[in-house]
Design a protein around this motif. Sequence first.
Motif, short mmCIF file in Angstrom:
data_model
loop_
_atom_site.label_atom_id
_atom_site.label_comp_id
_atom_site.label_asym_id
_atom_site.label_seq_id
_atom_site.Cartn_x
_atom_site.Cartn_y
_atom_site.Cartn_z
N ALA A 66 103.94 39.99 77.00
CA ALA A 66 104.52 41.21 77.57
C ALA A 66 103.39 42.23 77.74
O ALA A 66 103.10 43.00 76.84
CB ALA A 66 105.61 41.75 76.65
N ILE A 67 102.78 42.18 78.91
CA ILE A 67 101.59 42.99 79.17
C ILE A 67 101.85 43.93 80.34
O ILE A 67 102.38 43.53 81.38
CB ILE A 67 100.38 42.07 79.48
CG1 ILE A 67 100.07 41.22 78.25
CG2 ILE A 67 99.15 42.89 79.89
CD1 ILE A 67 99.05 40.13 78.50
N GLN A 108 108.92 46.91 82.24
CA GLN A 108 107.74 47.39 82.96
C GLN A 108 106.54 46.49 82.79
O GLN A 108 105.44 46.85 83.20
CB GLN A 108 107.41 48.83 82.54
CG GLN A 108 108.36 49.83 83.13
CD GLN A 108 108.03 51.28 82.84
OE1 GLN A 108 108.68 52.16 83.38
NE2 GLN A 108 107.06 51.54 81.99
N ALA A 109 106.72 45.33 82.18
CA ALA A 109 105.65 44.34 82.16
C ALA A 109 105.35 43.95 83.61
O ALA A 109 106.26 43.83 84.44
CB ALA A 109 106.08 43.11 81.36
N MET A 110 104.08 43.79 83.93
CA MET A 110 103.71 43.52 85.32
C MET A 110 104.09 42.09 85.70
O MET A 110 103.62 41.12 85.10
CB MET A 110 102.19 43.73 85.50
CG MET A 110 101.73 43.66 86.93
SD MET A 110 99.97 44.05 87.10
CE MET A 110 100.04 45.84 86.99
N GLU A 111 104.95 41.98 86.69
CA GLU A 111 105.48 40.68 87.09
C GLU A 111 104.38 39.71 87.50
O GLU A 111 104.46 38.50 87.26
CB GLU A 111 106.48 40.85 88.23
CG GLU A 111 107.15 39.56 88.66
CD GLU A 111 108.10 39.77 89.83
OE1 GLU A 111 108.65 38.77 90.31
OE2 GLU A 111 108.29 40.92 90.25
N LEU A 117 110.31 38.88 82.22
CA LEU A 117 110.48 40.27 81.81
C LEU A 117 111.68 40.35 80.88
O LEU A 117 112.72 39.77 81.16
CB LEU A 117 110.71 41.17 83.03
CG LEU A 117 109.71 41.09 84.19
CD1 LEU A 117 110.10 42.08 85.28
CD2 LEU A 117 108.29 41.37 83.72
N LYS A 118 111.55 41.07 79.78
CA LYS A 118 112.64 41.22 78.82
C LYS A 118 112.95 42.70 78.65
O LYS A 118 112.05 43.54 78.65
CB LYS A 118 112.24 40.62 77.46
CG LYS A 118 111.98 39.12 77.47
CD LYS A 118 113.26 38.34 77.64
CE LYS A 118 113.04 36.84 77.52
NZ LYS A 118 112.88 36.39 76.12
N ALA A 119 114.23 43.03 78.48
CA ALA A 119 114.63 44.43 78.37
C ALA A 119 115.95 44.53 77.62
O ALA A 119 116.64 43.54 77.40
CB ALA A 119 114.77 45.03 79.77
N PRO A 120 116.32 45.75 77.21
CA PRO A 120 117.61 45.92 76.52
C PRO A 120 118.79 45.47 77.37
O PRO A 120 119.75 44.90 76.86
CB PRO A 120 117.68 47.43 76.26
CG PRO A 120 116.26 47.89 76.29
CD PRO A 120 115.57 47.01 77.28
N GLN A 139 115.40 39.82 81.77
CA GLN A 139 116.32 39.09 80.91
C GLN A 139 116.77 39.98 79.76
O GLN A 139 115.99 40.75 79.21
CB GLN A 139 115.65 37.84 80.34
CG GLN A 139 115.22 36.84 81.39
CD GLN A 139 114.42 35.69 80.78
OE1 GLN A 139 114.63 35.32 79.63
NE2 GLN A 139 113.50 35.13 81.55
N LEU A 140 118.03 39.86 79.40
CA LEU A 140 118.60 40.64 78.30
C LEU A 140 118.03 40.14 76.97
O LEU A 140 118.05 38.95 76.68
CB LEU A 140 120.12 40.48 78.31
CG LEU A 140 120.90 41.19 77.21
CD1 LEU A 140 121.00 42.68 77.52
CD2 LEU A 140 122.29 40.58 77.09
#
Length: 413
Positions: A66-67, A108-111, A117-120, A139-140
């Motif tokens: 996750a960068i 906001q990790a660069m695709e 990408l992971k997020a709440p 992804q949740l």
Amino acid sequence: MNVLQEEMILPNGVLLSNRIAKSAMSENLSNKHHEPTPVLINAYKVWSKSGAGLLITGNIMIDSNAIGEPRNVVVENRKNIETLKEWAESVKGTNTQLWAQINHPGRQAMEQINSSLKAPSAVPLKTGGRKNATKKVPQLLNENEILEIIEAFAHTAIILKEAGFSGVQIHGAHGYLVSQFLSPYTNSREDKWGGTLENRSRFVVEVYRKIRERVGSDFPIGIKLNSTDFQKGGFSEEESMEVVKILSKEGIDLIEISGGTYEAPAMMGKRKESTIKREAYFIDYIEKVRKITTTPLMLTGGFRTVSVMRDAVASNQLDIIGIARPFAVFPNIANEICNESRLNFITNIKKTGVKAIDSAMNIIWYEAQIKRIGQGKKPNPNLSGWSVFLNYAWLILEQKLMPKTKKPVKNKA
């Protein structure tokens, strides 16, 4: 004495030598493997002589999967402990503290350089101030993943303490993962991590508690927090003030106020007429916060004139003046502020004239100046926007072409 030269005692008893801090900026100066480089370390050696009481590093990522940017430093194990020690020792022999800003980018990790990408919640990032913005749906995060990330924040913090950094700052602003949990715009969960403000703030509280448990009471922990998201349905000023109360009660040592996200980049837009003379973007907000907490407050965004900085601290509106971009152009800035050999620190970016490119220039132009400082060169106020952009594009391509390797096993010792 200039009030900006006064010492500041943090809640845990740690002493800052003055009221001037370098706030975190994107440096983008790791090597291909996300390790600190001599150029990055040398930039901090230069800044250590700037006269600042506190230097806060740019984003240090807690997870190599996750960068946020192609050359972010990642600290997820002790593999690079000796290099981290060199970085921490960049302020040796000075009265300057060096805190590491630790972060997870979430959606906001660069695709271009992250496989997922992971997020709440599954809310995609809209095109905005974020360079190379993506509309990919993240992804949740499940419960176990959330707990693993909380653990990762603490694991990175203890490694950085062992390396010799003076403290850590949790990045809880600008739309990164902590900010995503706090905002109802990006957090639509219905479990204990979403819904009410109490639930949405649970993530940052647990991150703080886990770090404190690992590093102890004598090691400073700060946070960078949004005053508001400046987005409809987002994290509001009232909610932000409640989170300030919560974190103050928890015992956090320093709260830095900022605002906005990459979708609504507040510090790249217009300010109210009432705040222009006082320069700082969030001065009205911090005056309200001052009334509800005794926790030291740092304000970043807009300060350019010595007299305004001095008045802000003298009037007790805030405790620490946060300065970011001027450090990239005036590397001796704190000394110049204190001895008043320079009275203003205006910076002007050289842009390309192409709107799509210039939206990124607010970050990458300053990254290029930091690189010059680390290379032993003087900042170049006339640095070409086109050369900056082409160099940055090459970094993205180079990182994208890097062969994918297995994620290293974290050293839990």
